[in-house]
Design a protein around this motif. Sequence first.
Motif, PDB file in Angstrom:
ATOM      1  N   VAL A  23      -2.602  -3.275  15.601  1.00 44.34           N
ATOM      2  CA  VAL A  23      -2.850  -3.103  14.165  1.00 44.34           C
ATOM      3  C   VAL A  23      -3.297  -1.679  13.821  1.00 44.34           C
ATOM      4  O   VAL A  23      -2.748  -1.061  12.895  1.00 44.34           O
ATOM      5  N   PRO A  24      -4.297  -1.082  14.518  1.00 45.97           N
ATOM      6  CA  PRO A  24      -4.682   0.302  14.192  1.00 45.97           C
ATOM      7  C   PRO A  24      -3.540   1.294  14.353  1.00 45.97           C
ATOM      8  O   PRO A  24      -3.444   2.261  13.585  1.00 45.97           O
ATOM      9  N   ILE A  27      -1.377   0.986  11.306  1.00 40.79           N
ATOM     10  CA  ILE A  27      -2.051   1.618  10.160  1.00 40.79           C
ATOM     11  C   ILE A  27      -1.865   3.130  10.207  1.00 40.79           C
ATOM     12  O   ILE A  27      -1.547   3.776   9.196  1.00 40.79           O
ATOM     13  N   TYR A  28      -2.052   3.716  11.389  1.00 40.43           N
ATOM     14  CA  TYR A  28      -1.892   5.166  11.560  1.00 40.43           C
ATOM     15  C   TYR A  28      -0.447   5.600  11.265  1.00 40.43           C
ATOM     16  O   TYR A  28      -0.217   6.569  10.540  1.00 40.43           O
ATOM     17  N   SER A  50      -1.636   0.505   4.038  1.00 40.55           N
ATOM     18  CA  SER A  50      -0.441   0.165   4.817  1.00 40.55           C
ATOM     19  C   SER A  50       0.088  -1.210   4.420  1.00 40.55           C
ATOM     20  O   SER A  50      -0.674  -2.159   4.259  1.00 40.55           O
ATOM     21  N   SER A 205      -6.258 -11.399  14.813  1.00 43.50           N
ATOM     22  CA  SER A 205      -6.446  -9.956  15.025  1.00 43.50           C
ATOM     23  C   SER A 205      -6.087  -9.179  13.765  1.00 43.50           C
ATOM     24  O   SER A 205      -6.743  -8.189  13.413  1.00 43.50           O
ATOM     25  N   TYR A 209      -8.630  -6.574  10.092  1.00 43.46           N
ATOM     26  CA  TYR A 209      -8.386  -5.385   9.283  1.00 43.46           C
ATOM     27  C   TYR A 209      -7.885  -5.725   7.870  1.00 43.46           C
ATOM     28  O   TYR A 209      -7.637  -4.827   7.078  1.00 43.46           O
ATOM     29  N   LYS A 215      -7.615  -2.774   5.119  1.00 48.82           N
ATOM     30  CA  LYS A 215      -7.037  -1.516   5.599  1.00 48.82           C
ATOM     31  C   LYS A 215      -5.537  -1.636   5.792  1.00 48.82           C
ATOM     32  O   LYS A 215      -4.849  -0.633   6.005  1.00 48.82           O
ATOM     33  N   SER A 339     -15.379  -7.168  10.284  1.00 48.89           N
ATOM     34  CA  SER A 339     -14.483  -6.200   9.648  1.00 48.89           C
ATOM     35  C   SER A 339     -15.200  -5.428   8.550  1.00 48.89           C
ATOM     36  O   SER A 339     -14.997  -4.222   8.384  1.00 48.89           O
ATOM     37  N   LYS A 343     -15.771  -1.369   8.505  1.00 47.46           N
ATOM     38  CA  LYS A 343     -15.291  -0.549   7.383  1.00 47.46           C
ATOM     39  C   LYS A 343     -16.428   0.238   6.752  1.00 47.46           C
ATOM     40  O   LYS A 343     -16.241   1.359   6.278  1.00 47.46           O
ATOM     41  N   GLY A 346     -17.061   3.053   8.926  1.00 46.31           N
ATOM     42  CA  GLY A 346     -15.949   4.012   8.868  1.00 46.31           C
ATOM     43  C   GLY A 346     -15.996   4.831   7.618  1.00 46.31           C
ATOM     44  O   GLY A 346     -15.386   5.881   7.529  1.00 46.31           O
TER      45      GLY A 346
END
Length: 346
Positions: A23-24, A27-28, A50, A205, A209, A215, A339, A343, A346
């Motif tokens: 998942v990350p 997103i990237y 995303s 999972s 996010y 996200k 989550s 966040k 973050g």
Amino acid sequence: MIKLTQAQITGAIIAYLLGVFIVPIVIYFSDKAGLVDVPNERKIHHGKISRLGGVAVWLSVMLTFLSLVLLSYYPSGQGLSGIIAGGSLMFLLGLVDDIFCLNAKFKLFIQVAIATTVILLGVNIESIYLPFANHIELGFWSYPITLLWIVGISNAINFIDGIDGLAGSVVTISSCAIGIIAMVVAPSSPISALVAFILLGAMLSFLTYNYNPAKIFMGDSGALFAGFMLATLSITGIAKTSGPLMYLPLLILAVPMLDVAYSSIRRIMKGQSPFVADSEHIHHKLLHAGLSQDVAVLILASISFACAIIAILIAGSLSKYYIFAVVVVILLFILNLVSKSIKKRG
């Protein structure tokens, strides 16, 4: 006595762990490629987010199958090829739509084609149970009824994917219920249960996010894929059983079914196309009533959970399966809190 097998538990764990890493990355990549959802008058989120969550969910599910093969738990069973191939095609359709925004009628045409292919591969509702008449063979009517179910549920999940965490929570709860019931009905369907638990792990999972503030969004690729999987798994795992238990998917998927029925009827009565998106779904109504996204998700997810538990109990599941379902829902709330904490830092 049917138990949760090592393969099913292993599949859920592998899918979850894969998703946590995938998942990350998605997103990237979405941010770099500009594949993000931009706010407009119909959407309630802020900032660019995303919209390729379906990529992470699909990859988690498919890579888990590969992992199970490498671990010598080769999954096989009636309808598996149709479910995997059809799910992948539905995912690709949604992915193209997420990127290029396809025409609604064209998407429906492709969905019908995919569902037809899957039906030809053996995923179909062959008979229905009626009181005092036992099972009645559908014959010709098997095709339109199965087609309506697959296409309808696929779009129903897409319809409820309007606020952070809602569609993912409903899919997680529904896949848990389908997986449990597929193991305890007669005849049981271990392969349907396995796929359902893999989907559960992948979706958990993703939800880490996706809870508010999200996200990443599921997008059409994720919603159509998840909806298709629930529709077909409910056929192979439950609808093919004997007696009134074949109707349990109607209870398990009550929330998305009610929303798609309400939305379609409302649009038709207004003289609008049922395929035109708007902001008048049930979750939007709750937001318009002054509720927060978190509360709206809690209400609808709780209804979905209640329906799932009732379905599990009707199926005659043992107490430990009931406890397993409760544990899954507790995990949903823990993921929500985790989550939010991530966040905030973050």
